[in-house]
Design a protein around this motif. Structure first.
Motif, mmCIF file in Angstrom:
data_model
loop_
_atom_site.group_PDB
_atom_site.id
_atom_site.type_symbol
_atom_site.label_atom_id
_atom_site.label_comp_id
_atom_site.label_asym_id
_atom_site.label_seq_id
_atom_site.Cartn_x
_atom_site.Cartn_y
_atom_site.Cartn_z
ATOM 1 N N PRO A 155 -6.798 7.280 12.553
ATOM 2 C CA PRO A 155 -7.815 6.826 13.520
ATOM 3 C C PRO A 155 -8.148 5.338 13.457
ATOM 4 N N GLU A 156 -8.235 4.784 12.281
ATOM 5 C CA GLU A 156 -8.627 3.379 12.174
ATOM 6 C C GLU A 156 -7.545 2.407 12.651
ATOM 7 N N THR A 170 0.185 4.110 9.334
ATOM 8 C CA THR A 170 -0.726 3.395 8.442
ATOM 9 C C THR A 170 -0.989 1.963 8.898
ATOM 10 N N GLY A 171 -0.592 1.650 10.119
ATOM 11 C CA GLY A 171 -0.928 0.358 10.705
ATOM 12 C C GLY A 171 -0.097 -0.821 10.235
ATOM 13 N N GLN A 172 1.014 -0.582 9.571
ATOM 14 C CA GLN A 172 1.838 -1.680 9.065
ATOM 15 C C GLN A 172 2.788 -2.245 10.121
ATOM 16 N N ILE A 173 3.141 -1.445 11.127
ATOM 17 C CA ILE A 173 3.915 -1.940 12.266
ATOM 18 C C ILE A 173 3.319 -1.351 13.539
ATOM 19 N N GLU A 221 -4.658 5.994 -1.497
ATOM 20 C CA GLU A 221 -5.490 6.651 -0.484
ATOM 21 C C GLU A 221 -4.842 6.519 0.890
ATOM 22 N N LEU A 222 -4.404 5.326 1.251
ATOM 23 C CA LEU A 222 -3.818 5.083 2.567
ATOM 24 C C LEU A 222 -2.473 5.793 2.745
#
Length: 119
Positions: free
Chosen positions: A113-114, A31-34, A86-87
Motif C-alpha cells: 500500500p505505501e 517493495t517500491g524499488q522499481i 520487515e519490508l
C-alpha cells in the motif's frame, strides 16, 4: 517451447522464472524499488539467485538464504537489517498472495500500500 511462450529468464542461472512467487523482479516492484515502467526492461532473477535480497525474507514458508562475506546481514547495521527484514518479508508475502489473484488485480495494485501510485 517457442521463445515467445517463455516467461522471464533469470539473468543468473538462465532458467525461466516460473511465477511471481519466486520473482526477484516483482519483489523489487512490490517493495517500491522499481516502478511499473521498468518491469519489462529490468533484469529478472529467481529470489534464490539473489541471496543478498533473499536473506531478508523471514517467514517459516521461505527457506532462509545465507550470504557469505561482507553482505551477510550479520555484518550490517542492525536497524537497517530490521527494516529490510520487515519490508522484504511483507513484499514476499504479498507475492504469495498475488500468485492466486494476480489475474484479477491490476499491476498498479501489486505494490504494498505505501508504494502504490508512485509511478
Amino acid at each position: 517451447m517457442a521463445k515467445c511462450d517463455q516467461g522471464y529468464l533469470c539473468e543468473v542461472c538462465g532458467e525461466e522464472v516460473d511465477n511471481i512467487r519466486v520473482s526477484d523482479l516483482y519483489l523489487r516492484y512490490v517493495t517500491g524499488q522499481i516502478d511499473a515502467q521498468k518491469l519489462l526492461g529490468s533484469p529478472e532473477r529467481h529470489l534464490r539467485c539473489n541471496p543478498v535480497v533473499a536473506q531478508f525474507i523471514v517467514d517459516d514458508a521461505f527457506e532462509s538464504a545465507v550470504v557469505e562475506g561482507p553482505f551477510n546481514k550479520s555484518e550490517l547495521d542492525a536497524d537497517y537489517v530490521a527494516q529490510q527484514e520487515e519490508l522484504m518479508t511483507r513484499g514476499w508475502q504479498r507475492l504469495q498472495e498475488l500468485y492466486d489473484i494476480s489475474e484479477s488485480v491490476p499491476v498498479s495494485d501489486y505494490p504494498l500500500p505505501e508504494f502504490r501510485g508512485q509511478d
